[in-house]
Design an enzyme around this catalytic site. Sequence first.
Site, PDB file in Angstrom:
ATOM      1  N   ASP A   1      -1.580  -2.475  -4.341  1.00  0.00           N
ATOM      2  CA  ASP A   1      -1.919  -1.195  -4.061  1.00  0.00           C
ATOM      3  C   ASP A   1      -0.622   0.000  -4.322  1.00  0.00           C
ATOM      4  O   ASP A   1      -0.001   0.253  -3.276  1.00  0.00           O
ATOM      5  CB  ASP A   1      -2.467  -0.744  -2.564  1.00  0.00           C
ATOM      6  CG  ASP A   1      -4.200  -1.237  -2.633  1.00  0.00           C
ATOM      7  OD1 ASP A   1      -4.603  -1.650  -3.675  1.00  0.00           O
ATOM      8  OD2 ASP A   1      -4.575  -1.202  -1.695  1.00  0.00           O
TER       9      ASP A   1
ATOM     10  N   ASP B   1       0.935  -1.252  -0.017  1.00  0.00           N
ATOM     11  CA  ASP B   1       0.075   0.070  -0.099  1.00  0.00           C
ATOM     12  C   ASP B   1       0.816   1.268  -0.008  1.00  0.00           C
ATOM     13  O   ASP B   1       0.750   2.205   0.836  1.00  0.00           O
ATOM     14  CB  ASP B   1      -1.104  -0.023   1.093  1.00  0.00           C
ATOM     15  CG  ASP B   1      -1.775  -1.272   1.130  1.00  0.00           C
ATOM     16  OD1 ASP B   1      -1.260  -2.278   1.246  1.00  0.00           O
ATOM     17  OD2 ASP B   1      -3.129  -0.955   1.191  1.00  0.00           O
TER      18      ASP B   1
ATOM     19  N   HIS C   1      -2.585  -9.470  -1.492  1.00  0.00           N
ATOM     20  CA  HIS C   1      -2.882  -8.269  -0.889  1.00  0.00           C
ATOM     21  C   HIS C   1      -3.867  -8.292   0.365  1.00  0.00           C
ATOM     22  O   HIS C   1      -3.475  -7.662   1.282  1.00  0.00           O
ATOM     23  CB  HIS C   1      -3.697  -7.420  -1.910  1.00  0.00           C
ATOM     24  CG  HIS C   1      -4.115  -5.980  -1.813  1.00  0.00           C
ATOM     25  ND1 HIS C   1      -3.075  -5.022  -1.428  1.00  0.00           N
ATOM     26  CD2 HIS C   1      -5.057  -5.216  -1.449  1.00  0.00           C
ATOM     27  CE1 HIS C   1      -3.429  -4.038  -1.034  1.00  0.00           C
ATOM     28  NE2 HIS C   1      -4.645  -3.984  -0.989  1.00  0.00           N
TER      29      HIS C   1
ATOM     30  N   ASN D   1      -6.415  -3.742  -4.448  1.00  0.00           N
ATOM     31  CA  ASN D   1      -7.899  -3.271  -4.978  1.00  0.00           C
ATOM     32  C   ASN D   1      -7.894  -2.212  -5.563  1.00  0.00           C
ATOM     33  O   ASN D   1      -8.427  -1.656  -6.807  1.00  0.00           O
ATOM     34  CB  ASN D   1      -8.822  -3.288  -3.836  1.00  0.00           C
ATOM     35  CG  ASN D   1      -8.376  -2.562  -2.654  1.00  0.00           C
ATOM     36  OD1 ASN D   1      -7.188  -2.704  -2.383  1.00  0.00           O
ATOM     37  ND2 ASN D   1      -9.123  -1.663  -2.070  1.00  0.00           N
TER      38      ASN D   1
ATOM     39  N   HIS E   1      -2.992  -4.158   2.358  1.00  0.00           N
ATOM     40  CA  HIS E   1      -4.449  -3.567   2.341  1.00  0.00           C
ATOM     41  C   HIS E   1      -4.827  -3.121   3.592  1.00  0.00           C
ATOM     42  O   HIS E   1      -5.598  -2.201   3.696  1.00  0.00           O
ATOM     43  CB  HIS E   1      -5.373  -4.885   2.119  1.00  0.00           C
ATOM     44  CG  HIS E   1      -6.644  -4.612   1.827  1.00  0.00           C
ATOM     45  ND1 HIS E   1      -7.087  -3.798   0.767  1.00  0.00           N
ATOM     46  CD2 HIS E   1      -7.976  -5.396   2.091  1.00  0.00           C
ATOM     47  CE1 HIS E   1      -8.495  -3.921   0.573  1.00  0.00           C
ATOM     48  NE2 HIS E   1      -9.031  -4.564   1.346  1.00  0.00           N
ATOM     49  N   VAL E   2      -4.580  -3.754   4.689  1.00  0.00           N
ATOM     50  CA  VAL E   2      -4.927  -3.069   5.977  1.00  0.00           C
ATOM     51  C   VAL E   2      -3.661  -2.338   6.457  1.00  0.00           C
ATOM     52  O   VAL E   2      -2.350  -2.521   6.389  1.00  0.00           O
ATOM     53  CB  VAL E   2      -5.107  -4.127   7.319  1.00  0.00           C
ATOM     54  CG1 VAL E   2      -5.230  -3.465   8.600  1.00  0.00           C
ATOM     55  CG2 VAL E   2      -6.082  -5.025   6.927  1.00  0.00           C
ATOM     56  N   HIS E   3      -3.926  -0.612   6.632  1.00  0.00           N
ATOM     57  CA  HIS E   3      -2.984   0.232   6.751  1.00  0.00           C
ATOM     58  C   HIS E   3      -2.422   0.202   8.070  1.00  0.00           C
ATOM     59  O   HIS E   3      -2.285   1.202   8.791  1.00  0.00           O
ATOM     60  CB  HIS E   3      -3.324   1.500   6.219  1.00  0.00           C
ATOM     61  CG  HIS E   3      -3.892   1.745   4.983  1.00  0.00           C
ATOM     62  ND1 HIS E   3      -4.860   2.561   4.279  1.00  0.00           N
ATOM     63  CD2 HIS E   3      -3.709   0.409   3.800  1.00  0.00           C
ATOM     64  CE1 HIS E   3      -5.043   2.242   3.111  1.00  0.00           C
ATOM     65  NE2 HIS E   3      -4.302   1.235   2.918  1.00  0.00           N
TER      66      HIS E   3
ATOM     67  N   HIS F   1     -11.106  -3.990   7.329  1.00  0.00           N
ATOM     68  CA  HIS F   1     -11.030  -4.883   6.291  1.00  0.00           C
ATOM     69  C   HIS F   1     -11.137  -6.218   6.972  1.00  0.00           C
ATOM     70  O   HIS F   1     -10.730  -7.192   6.466  1.00  0.00           O
ATOM     71  CB  HIS F   1      -9.805  -4.880   5.509  1.00  0.00           C
ATOM     72  CG  HIS F   1      -9.766  -3.517   4.708  1.00  0.00           C
ATOM     73  ND1 HIS F   1     -10.716  -3.113   3.922  1.00  0.00           N
ATOM     74  CD2 HIS F   1      -8.896  -2.906   4.639  1.00  0.00           C
ATOM     75  CE1 HIS F   1     -10.449  -2.151   3.439  1.00  0.00           C
ATOM     76  NE2 HIS F   1      -9.120  -1.605   3.812  1.00  0.00           N
TER      77      HIS F   1
ATOM     78  N   TYR G   1      -2.118   4.220  -6.029  1.00  0.00           N
ATOM     79  CA  TYR G   1      -3.496   4.959  -5.364  1.00  0.00           C
ATOM     80  C   TYR G   1      -3.879   5.839  -6.454  1.00  0.00           C
ATOM     81  O   TYR G   1      -4.359   7.189  -5.948  1.00  0.00           O
ATOM     82  CB  TYR G   1      -3.178   5.602  -4.160  1.00  0.00           C
ATOM     83  CG  TYR G   1      -3.310   4.558  -3.068  1.00  0.00           C
ATOM     84  CD1 TYR G   1      -4.433   4.530  -2.261  1.00  0.00           C
ATOM     85  CD2 TYR G   1      -2.112   3.775  -2.759  1.00  0.00           C
ATOM     86  CE1 TYR G   1      -4.477   3.358  -1.309  1.00  0.00           C
ATOM     87  CE2 TYR G   1      -2.451   2.762  -1.958  1.00  0.00           C
ATOM     88  CZ  TYR G   1      -3.339   2.511  -1.193  1.00  0.00           C
ATOM     89  OH  TYR G   1      -3.696   1.553  -0.133  1.00  0.00           O
TER      90      TYR G   1
HETATM   91 FE   LIG Z   1      -6.067  -2.389  -0.472  1.00  0.00          FE
END
Ligand SMILES: [Fe+2]
Length: 447
Positions: free
Chosen positions: A177, A150, A293, A210, A330-332, A303, A180
Amino acid sequence: MAIIMLVTTLLSMALLCEEATAAAYVRPPARPNLMLFAGGKKSIQPDQVHVSLAGPNRMRVSWMTSSMTAPSTVHYGTTSQQYTAIASGVKKSYSYFLYKSGQMHHVVVGPLLDNTTYYYMCGGSGREFKFTTPPPAGPDVPIKFAVVGDLGQTGWTKSTLEHIENSNYNVLLLAGDLSYADYYQPLWDSFGKLVTPYASAKPWMVTLGNHDIEGIPYIVDPFRAYNTRWQMPYSESGSVSNQFYSFETAGVHVLMLASYADFDEDSSQYKWLQADLARVDRSRTPWLIAVLHAPWYNSNAAHQLNGDRMMAAMESLLYEARVDMVFAGHVHAYERMTRVYSMKRDPCGIIHITIGDGGNREGLAQSFLDEQPEWSMYREASFGHGELDMVNATHARWTWHRNDDDEAVVADDIWITSLSAPESQCSVSSSTKRGVSNRRVLRPLGT
Ligand SMILES: [Fe+2]
Ligand SMILES: *[C@@H]1O[C@H](CO)[C@@H](O)[C@H](O)[C@H]1NC(C)=O
Ligand SMILES: *[C@@H]1O[C@H](CO)[C@@H](O)[C@H](O)[C@H]1NC(C)=O
């Protein structure tokens, strides 16, 4: 132009909806996007340069030109300005509504020497770049991965990249990711520029997230920008997709899996994974790791359960192959699990790590579930990156480096013993030899 901006804004709002509903918590200040725009003139000058591993002793060099006529050639050699070889490849472009990309060139160079710095020039002109090849193949050969997810293109991204650069890594793994851009295509160009100093010098191996999909039903096919710009190796064991593949380097077999391609038993990804795992030889590559991801194990409030269907389809396959580690984004935030299988601690299970804290513009996923599950060892919402140092055939050191303001601080530091090591007692060879049929016990979907 205004209409395009409006459409892309609405689309990003639709895309981000999922995140907004999950976000019942306060995120600390995100840093805004850094926009690095190209000059307007049609130019054959190489731009957005990055390299990736493309098979044994081969590297793919990728770059963008705004000119349609720039040649897809790479001159290269081990001495600066003295090129002893030349390779040629292909160029691709795409359009996205009114946006028209430049020409993205992809050229595979090699055979190359291991652990060697090459100087190269893209398209027969322009400035010189250099990359360093990874160490040789071999079960006991040390290699160091930088691991990030990400990434985005904010001030935090920049500080993460600077910290990674200081780590002296060999290969970077990116768990999806990337830019962005979220439908606004010039942000892909800007991302390409931001990462060039790093990605032109060491191989970057990426998988999709995603935010990389950008498909619009009936109008735009998914991954249009991602596939054009970030071509990754097709697996020798028959992957026909840019979405999932594997590669080997030093003593490590790396599976790059796609959270956003089909993964059920009759999918091409599943069949490819079975075939690929059957070819893994732990005497050649004692380490077996995977990157995807959407995390399968996650005790962050954000998520929850996003990776569940893929986990139901594929966890037993990876478990029985004795995969050592799975990295997700995915999870920040950062979270490290102990060895786990089927939601229980298991000495022969997989160490899952969420490393989605690279620096995206949405900010951090600050809140974790109140009760920390028995399999969750360390969790923290800060930006940062990971380093995976394969020291020898049996031992690796994993460190997580937090971006404290602009300093990198080692916050989590563990030693990992491979499941292929004699002391692990997890019978790798017998599980690899056992056929691939009748070995899956699936949890029912959606329950
Ligand atoms: Fe993501
Ligand atoms: C790679 O080269 C460096 C010096 O250029 C050396 O220190 C290192 O040991 C080499 N690594 C391997 C695995 O050969
Ligand atoms: C591998 O590295 C670990 C950690 O440095 C060390 O304890 C172990 O003895 C090494 N194994 C071999 C076979 O050298």
